[in-house]
Motif scaffolding. Structure first.
Motif, PDB file in Angstrom:
ATOM      1  N   VAL A   1     -25.233  46.591   6.652  1.00  0.00           N
ATOM      2  CA  VAL A   1     -25.940  46.718   5.376  1.00  0.00           C
ATOM      3  C   VAL A   1     -24.940  46.465   4.256  1.00  0.00           C
ATOM      4  O   VAL A   1     -23.864  47.072   4.210  1.00  0.00           O
ATOM      5  CB  VAL A   1     -26.570  48.111   5.219  1.00  0.00           C
ATOM      6  N   MET A   2     -25.292  45.538   3.365  1.00  0.00           N
ATOM      7  CA  MET A   2     -24.433  45.199   2.244  1.00  0.00           C
ATOM      8  C   MET A   2     -25.108  45.623   0.934  1.00  0.00           C
ATOM      9  O   MET A   2     -26.254  45.258   0.681  1.00  0.00           O
ATOM     10  CB  MET A   2     -24.158  43.697   2.215  1.00  0.00           C
ATOM     11  N   ILE A   3     -24.396  46.405   0.133  1.00  0.00           N
ATOM     12  CA  ILE A   3     -24.874  46.864  -1.161  1.00  0.00           C
ATOM     13  C   ILE A   3     -24.208  46.030  -2.245  1.00  0.00           C
ATOM     14  O   ILE A   3     -22.980  45.843  -2.230  1.00  0.00           O
ATOM     15  CB  ILE A   3     -24.539  48.351  -1.383  1.00  0.00           C
ATOM     16  N   ASP A   4     -24.987  45.525  -3.171  1.00  0.00           N
ATOM     17  CA  ASP A   4     -24.413  44.771  -4.289  1.00  0.00           C
ATOM     18  C   ASP A   4     -23.866  45.772  -5.308  1.00  0.00           C
ATOM     19  O   ASP A   4     -24.623  46.490  -5.955  1.00  0.00           O
ATOM     20  CB  ASP A   4     -25.485  43.881  -4.922  1.00  0.00           C
TER      21      ASP A   4
ATOM     22  N   GLN B   1     -21.977  52.560  -6.412  1.00  0.00           N
ATOM     23  CA  GLN B   1     -23.214  52.326  -5.657  1.00  0.00           C
ATOM     24  C   GLN B   1     -23.056  52.738  -4.191  1.00  0.00           C
ATOM     25  O   GLN B   1     -23.952  53.322  -3.591  1.00  0.00           O
ATOM     26  CB  GLN B   1     -23.619  50.844  -5.726  1.00  0.00           C
ATOM     27  N   LEU B   2     -21.896  52.419  -3.617  1.00  0.00           N
ATOM     28  CA  LEU B   2     -21.671  52.750  -2.210  1.00  0.00           C
ATOM     29  C   LEU B   2     -21.662  54.262  -1.996  1.00  0.00           C
ATOM     30  O   LEU B   2     -22.241  54.776  -1.030  1.00  0.00           O
ATOM     31  CB  LEU B   2     -20.343  52.133  -1.754  1.00  0.00           C
ATOM     32  N   SER B   3     -21.031  55.000  -2.902  1.00  0.00           N
ATOM     33  CA  SER B   3     -20.987  56.470  -2.761  1.00  0.00           C
ATOM     34  C   SER B   3     -22.373  57.075  -2.867  1.00  0.00           C
ATOM     35  O   SER B   3     -22.709  58.030  -2.136  1.00  0.00           O
ATOM     36  CB  SER B   3     -20.068  57.060  -3.839  1.00  0.00           C
ATOM     37  N   ALA B   4     -23.218  56.524  -3.756  1.00  0.00           N
ATOM     38  CA  ALA B   4     -24.577  57.045  -3.902  1.00  0.00           C
ATOM     39  C   ALA B   4     -25.374  56.823  -2.621  1.00  0.00           C
ATOM     40  O   ALA B   4     -26.148  57.694  -2.193  1.00  0.00           O
ATOM     41  CB  ALA B   4     -25.276  56.370  -5.084  1.00  0.00           C
ATOM     42  N   VAL B   5     -25.187  55.697  -1.990  1.00  0.00           N
ATOM     43  CA  VAL B   5     -25.902  55.398  -0.741  1.00  0.00           C
ATOM     44  C   VAL B   5     -25.394  56.283   0.395  1.00  0.00           C
ATOM     45  O   VAL B   5     -26.183  56.801   1.194  1.00  0.00           O
ATOM     46  CB  VAL B   5     -25.739  53.904  -0.386  1.00  0.00           C
ATOM     47  N   VAL B   6     -24.086  56.472   0.479  1.00  0.00           N
ATOM     48  CA  VAL B   6     -23.515  57.335   1.524  1.00  0.00           C
ATOM     49  C   VAL B   6     -24.057  58.748   1.398  1.00  0.00           C
ATOM     50  O   VAL B   6     -24.391  59.407   2.411  1.00  0.00           O
ATOM     51  CB  VAL B   6     -21.974  57.328   1.437  1.00  0.00           C
ATOM     52  N   ALA B   7     -24.186  59.249   0.177  1.00  0.00           N
ATOM     53  CA  ALA B   7     -24.715  60.596  -0.032  1.00  0.00           C
ATOM     54  C   ALA B   7     -26.136  60.718   0.500  1.00  0.00           C
ATOM     55  O   ALA B   7     -26.503  61.743   1.090  1.00  0.00           O
ATOM     56  CB  ALA B   7     -24.666  60.948  -1.524  1.00  0.00           C
TER      57      ALA B   7
ATOM     58  N   GLY C   1     -29.178  42.890   2.885  1.00  0.00           N
ATOM     59  CA  GLY C   1     -28.546  42.978   1.577  1.00  0.00           C
ATOM     60  C   GLY C   1     -29.501  43.574   0.557  1.00  0.00           C
ATOM     61  O   GLY C   1     -30.706  43.299   0.584  1.00  0.00           O
ATOM     62  N   TYR C   2     -28.973  44.397  -0.370  1.00  0.00           N
ATOM     63  CA  TYR C   2     -29.793  45.100  -1.355  1.00  0.00           C
ATOM     64  C   TYR C   2     -29.225  44.890  -2.764  1.00  0.00           C
ATOM     65  O   TYR C   2     -28.019  44.873  -2.969  1.00  0.00           O
ATOM     66  CB  TYR C   2     -29.842  46.606  -1.046  1.00  0.00           C
TER      67      TYR C   2
ATOM     68  N   VAL D   1     -21.288  48.491   3.777  1.00  0.00           N
ATOM     69  CA  VAL D   1     -20.246  47.990   2.889  1.00  0.00           C
ATOM     70  C   VAL D   1     -20.868  47.683   1.535  1.00  0.00           C
ATOM     71  O   VAL D   1     -22.094  47.565   1.402  1.00  0.00           O
ATOM     72  CB  VAL D   1     -19.575  46.710   3.431  1.00  0.00           C
ATOM     73  N   SER D   2     -20.023  47.562   0.523  1.00  0.00           N
ATOM     74  CA  SER D   2     -20.466  47.078  -0.790  1.00  0.00           C
ATOM     75  C   SER D   2     -19.573  45.913  -1.180  1.00  0.00           C
ATOM     76  O   SER D   2     -18.405  45.832  -0.778  1.00  0.00           O
ATOM     77  CB  SER D   2     -20.402  48.185  -1.846  1.00  0.00           C
ATOM     78  N   LEU D   3     -20.169  45.013  -1.969  1.00  0.00           N
ATOM     79  CA  LEU D   3     -19.435  43.821  -2.414  1.00  0.00           C
ATOM     80  C   LEU D   3     -19.441  43.797  -3.930  1.00  0.00           C
ATOM     81  O   LEU D   3     -20.489  43.600  -4.555  1.00  0.00           O
ATOM     82  CB  LEU D   3     -20.083  42.557  -1.845  1.00  0.00           C
ATOM     83  N   ALA D   4     -18.273  43.994  -4.530  1.00  0.00           N
ATOM     84  CA  ALA D   4     -18.155  43.996  -5.989  1.00  0.00           C
ATOM     85  C   ALA D   4     -18.175  42.562  -6.503  1.00  0.00           C
ATOM     86  O   ALA D   4     -17.647  41.642  -5.876  1.00  0.00           O
ATOM     87  CB  ALA D   4     -16.867  44.703  -6.407  1.00  0.00           C
ATOM     88  N   LYS D   5     -18.772  42.377  -7.683  1.00  0.00           N
ATOM     89  CA  LYS D   5     -18.989  41.032  -8.190  1.00  0.00           C
ATOM     90  C   LYS D   5     -17.707  40.372  -8.704  1.00  0.00           C
ATOM     91  O   LYS D   5     -17.463  39.196  -8.474  1.00  0.00           O
ATOM     92  CB  LYS D   5     -20.025  41.066  -9.324  1.00  0.00           C
ATOM     93  N   GLN D   6     -16.886  41.110  -9.436  1.00  0.00           N
ATOM     94  CA  GLN D   6     -15.788  40.481 -10.180  1.00  0.00           C
ATOM     95  C   GLN D   6     -14.786  39.782  -9.270  1.00  0.00           C
ATOM     96  O   GLN D   6     -14.503  38.597  -9.401  1.00  0.00           O
ATOM     97  CB  GLN D   6     -15.081  41.524 -11.044  1.00  0.00           C
ATOM     98  N   ARG D   7     -14.250  40.510  -8.306  1.00  0.00           N
ATOM     99  CA  ARG D   7     -13.190  39.948  -7.458  1.00  0.00           C
ATOM    100  C   ARG D   7     -13.645  39.751  -6.017  1.00  0.00           C
ATOM    101  O   ARG D   7     -12.805  39.517  -5.141  1.00  0.00           O
ATOM    102  CB  ARG D   7     -11.964  40.864  -7.491  1.00  0.00           C
ATOM    103  N   GLU D   8     -14.936  39.834  -5.761  1.00  0.00           N
ATOM    104  CA  GLU D   8     -15.481  39.697  -4.410  1.00  0.00           C
ATOM    105  C   GLU D   8     -14.769  40.659  -3.452  1.00  0.00           C
ATOM    106  O   GLU D   8     -14.369  40.298  -2.348  1.00  0.00           O
ATOM    107  CB  GLU D   8     -15.337  38.255  -3.897  1.00  0.00           C
ATOM    108  N   GLU D   9     -14.635  41.932  -3.892  1.00  0.00           N
ATOM    109  CA  GLU D   9     -13.934  42.934  -3.092  1.00  0.00           C
ATOM    110  C   GLU D   9     -14.925  43.683  -2.201  1.00  0.00           C
ATOM    111  O   GLU D   9     -16.024  44.042  -2.636  1.00  0.00           O
ATOM    112  CB  GLU D   9     -13.195  43.926  -3.992  1.00  0.00           C
ATOM    113  N   ILE D  10     -14.506  43.932  -0.970  1.00  0.00           N
ATOM    114  CA  ILE D  10     -15.346  44.639   0.004  1.00  0.00           C
ATOM    115  C   ILE D  10     -14.854  46.073   0.113  1.00  0.00           C
ATOM    116  O   ILE D  10     -13.666  46.322   0.389  1.00  0.00           O
ATOM    117  CB  ILE D  10     -15.286  43.959   1.385  1.00  0.00           C
ATOM    118  N   PHE D  11     -15.767  47.027  -0.105  1.00  0.00           N
ATOM    119  CA  PHE D  11     -15.440  48.448  -0.007  1.00  0.00           C
ATOM    120  C   PHE D  11     -16.159  49.064   1.189  1.00  0.00           C
ATOM    121  O   PHE D  11     -17.325  48.748   1.460  1.00  0.00           O
ATOM    122  CB  PHE D  11     -15.840  49.194  -1.279  1.00  0.00           C
ATOM    123  N   LEU D  12     -15.455  49.974   1.879  1.00  0.00           N
ATOM    124  CA  LEU D  12     -16.019  50.750   2.972  1.00  0.00           C
ATOM    125  C   LEU D  12     -16.206  52.199   2.531  1.00  0.00           C
ATOM    126  O   LEU D  12     -15.489  52.671   1.634  1.00  0.00           O
ATOM    127  CB  LEU D  12     -15.105  50.706   4.199  1.00  0.00           C
ATOM    128  N   PRO D  13     -17.151  52.942   3.119  1.00  0.00           N
ATOM    129  CA  PRO D  13     -17.348  54.351   2.748  1.00  0.00           C
ATOM    130  C   PRO D  13     -16.074  55.166   2.950  1.00  0.00           C
ATOM    131  O   PRO D  13     -15.379  55.033   3.968  1.00  0.00           O
ATOM    132  CB  PRO D  13     -18.450  54.811   3.713  1.00  0.00           C
TER     133      PRO D  13
END
Length: 628
Positions: free
Chosen positions: A485-488, A493-499, A409-410, A516-528
């Motif tokens: 790998v989980m990005i906070d 943030q996820l798009s910057a890491v994918v690039a 996690g980062y 994956v990235s985990l957004a703080k507000q709604r605990e949503e998980i995003f994939l590239p």
């Protein structure tokens, strides 16, 4: 010691095996089983080396599956002859500690349970509770690990109220002690009001409490109280009386029903499932339970008797001789009880008795120890099951082919761009693995006070973390490559890491890496590449595990950011002094403890700091006193 070179396992070469066995003497010593690569498979001891080693290769010998597997790999046997069985045991313990052979019974270092550490390596020893055993400090002593953390903390708190001990890691004032000295809780260590020798005598008394020697300590204090009263030193006698009463209150309600409460004894038992076993060691002194220690081992690592023997050997190898009891009760017969008894008796200076009770009160004590081990094992099993359930749920959410063994996690931390740092935390099988944590200082020159860029900062950290994989695609899936790998953060943030991970088209790292990235507000998980989050429930086990990783990454990043901000605050004014470099700044702060004390120092006092000459001392003084 004897050795030879060969290419085939001994079991496949009967002639060489028989020739090798005849070379081994029938004397006490240690034997080392080695494989074809000269690696050590197993280390053992025996009072008759030849008989013990031969027993491994006899068809009639019943071996556990684990040891049978080891025997099939043995390519060479080395031995070291000793003068006695006790020497063999001590040597075996040292060699196992050094080489950590796979097929030996190796105890698990369970980080859940704390130790008490006494830092005898320091002039004024400290006493504190820790969950880590520091290496490189041979003089320091560790007591534990203790199961009852609440009792341990209350005991240490009471001990610090009974005995005058150093209360603060650093002095509060430069030229006088703090209020703890006036209250009698500190002997004035910060001002040198007590010599190291006298202070160590006090610490030795405190150590006796954690050695299970409270009764012996009370006897010593009672004699000191009587001598003080005889010399009409009633104030000192009253002080000692209060200490005795405080010590008597320790473990007052923990009486163990045994017919002879004058004998010091340890009782050891275990409970096992198909994978692990929990071993508990109860320390009973004068009929009172003064310590309850816990250890873990793999069930398949040996018979129950062998596991108990290894626990006792490792435990007593670390303790002082005065901590060895006169009687040890064991749940199972030990395979080499005679060697253990001889070694312990030699260290203690008196006979040590080893018993496997079958009836009456001593057997009931063993049953109580086993029952506690069973409860602890079940609690640990429930924790493992929860982790497994969370990993299985996370693997299903992310459609992973197998459970994610290593999760990283980062997170980024800063205040409006200042002191920007990042953290990398690692979870192994759902449990934090702090030995793999890492800090990063953001090096991007555009990230500075008044200008922050979390996207660029996260991209920089990921580029630095996976640099060697990006440069050499064959490095993927080797070493410490993560399964997840989980990005906070969110999609940005996820798009910057994918690039970053797509910069080298010849290194398809994203094919081997789940990101994956985990957004703080709604605990949503995003994939590239996905604009919408995964359909998840924030309370399901897999999402909760990701939250724990995210929260730990945030905590670790914030703590490091605070450290950097504090260091900058402490050095900011010193940086303005011409000729005062970083190393001399450290020397000044180490000597005076704070900038306020440096400001108050005279030029002559400043020259007492290594590396600060008269000219630099005057420059420092002039900086803080421009009108002087």
């Amino acid at each position: 010691m004897s050795t030879a070179n060969a290419t085939h396992p001994l079991l496949k070469d009967p002639e060489r095996l028989e020739r090798r066995l005849k070379e081994i003497p029938a004397e006490p010593g240690v034997y080392l089983m080695k494989d074809a690569t000269d690696g050590i498979l197993y280390i053992g001891k025996s009072k008759k080396l030849r008989s013990r080693v031969r027993s491994y290769f006899q068809n009639s010998q019943r071996l556990s599956d684990r040891i049978a597997m080891m025997v099939r790999q043995v390519n060479e046997i080395e031995f070291i002859v000793t003068d006695s069985e006790a020497e063999a045991l001590a040597l075996e313990a040292n060699l196992i500690k050094q080489h950590q052979p796979y097929f030996n019974v190796l105890l698990k270092d369970d980080k859940k349970y704390p130790y008490v550490c006494v830092t005898w390596s320091e002039d004024y020893p400290r006493i504190f509770i820790t969950r880590k055993r520091r290496k490189g400090k041979e003089k320091d002593r560790y007591y534990g690990p203790y199961v009852d953390t609440h009792l341990l903390r209350s005991t240490l708190h009471l001990v610090k109220r009974i005995f005058p001990l150093r209360q603060r890691p650093k002095p509060l004032f430069k030229e006088r002690p703090c209020l703890n000295y006036d209250l009698g809780r500190c002997p004035g260590v910060c001002q040198g009001l007590i010599t190291p020798e006298e202070y160590r005598k006090t610490v030795q008394k405190v150590a006796m409490v954690f050695q299970g020697r409270t009764g012996e300590l009370i006897e010593i204090l009672n004699k000191q109280m009587e001598r003080a009263a005889e010399t009409l030193n009633f104030e000192q006698a009253a002080l000692i009386r209060d200490r005795v009463r405080g010590l008597q209150s320790l473990h007052a309600d923990q009486k163990v029903a045994l017919p002879d409460d004058t004998v010091s004894r340890d009782a050891i038992a275990l409970a096992a499932d198909d994978k692990y076993c929990c071993i508990q060691l109860f320390q009973v002194r004068a009929g009172k339970l003064v310590g309850r220690l816990v250890f873990f081992a793999e069930t398949e690592s040996g018979t129950f008797g062998a596991i108990l023997q290894r626990v006792l050997e490792e435990h007593f190898a670390r303790v002082d001789s005065v901590e060895i009891p006169s009687e040890i009760l064991v749940q199972y017969e030990l395979p080499e009880a005679e060697i253990l008894v001889e070694w312990l008796s030699e260290r203690r200076g008196r006979k040590v008795h080893l018993l496997a009770p079958q009836r009456q009160s001593k057997a009931e004590l063993i049953e109580m120890v086993e029952r506690n081990a069973r409860y602890e094992l079940e609690r640990t099993q429930r924790s493992r099951d929860r982790n497994t359930q969370a990993l299985q749920d996370l693997a299903q959410i992310l459609d992973l082919p197998e459970l994610p063994h290593r999760i990283e996690g980062y997170d980024i931390s800063h205040i409006q761009g200042s002191n920007a740092v990042a953290s990398q935390v690692v979870f192994i099988d759902g449990v934090p693995a702090k030995q793999h944590y890492r800090h990063y200082k953001i090096q991007d020159p555009t990230v500075k006070i008044g200008h922050s860029d979390d996207f660029a900062s996260m991209a920089e950290v990921i580029r630095r973390r996976f640099r060697k994989y990006l440069q050499n695609p064959s490095e993927a899936r080797t070493g410490n490559f993560p399964d997840l790998v989980m990005i906070d953060g969110g999609k940005g943030q996820l798009s910057a890491v994918v690039a970053v991970l797509q910069e080298n088209v010849e290194s398809p790292i994203l094919e081997d890496l789940c990101l994956v990235s985990l957004a703080k507000q709604r605990e949503e998980i995003f994939l590239p590449g996905e604009s919408n989050p995964l359909p998840t429930d924030s309370e399901q086990p897999g999402v909760q595990l990701l939250r724990r990783v995210r929260d730990e990454a945030h905590r670790f990043a914030v703590s490091f950011h605070r450290q950097q901000r504090l260091k900058q605050g402490r050095r900011s004014r010193l940086d303005e002094i011409p000729g005062l470099g970083f190393e001399r700044q450290k020397q000044l702060l180490a000597h005076f403890r704070s900038i306020d004390y440096i400001r108050e120092a005279t030029p002559q006092q400043l020259t007492e700091v290594p590396g600060v000459g008269p000219h630099l001392a005057q420059a420092i003084y002039n900086y803080f006193h421009p009108s002087a």
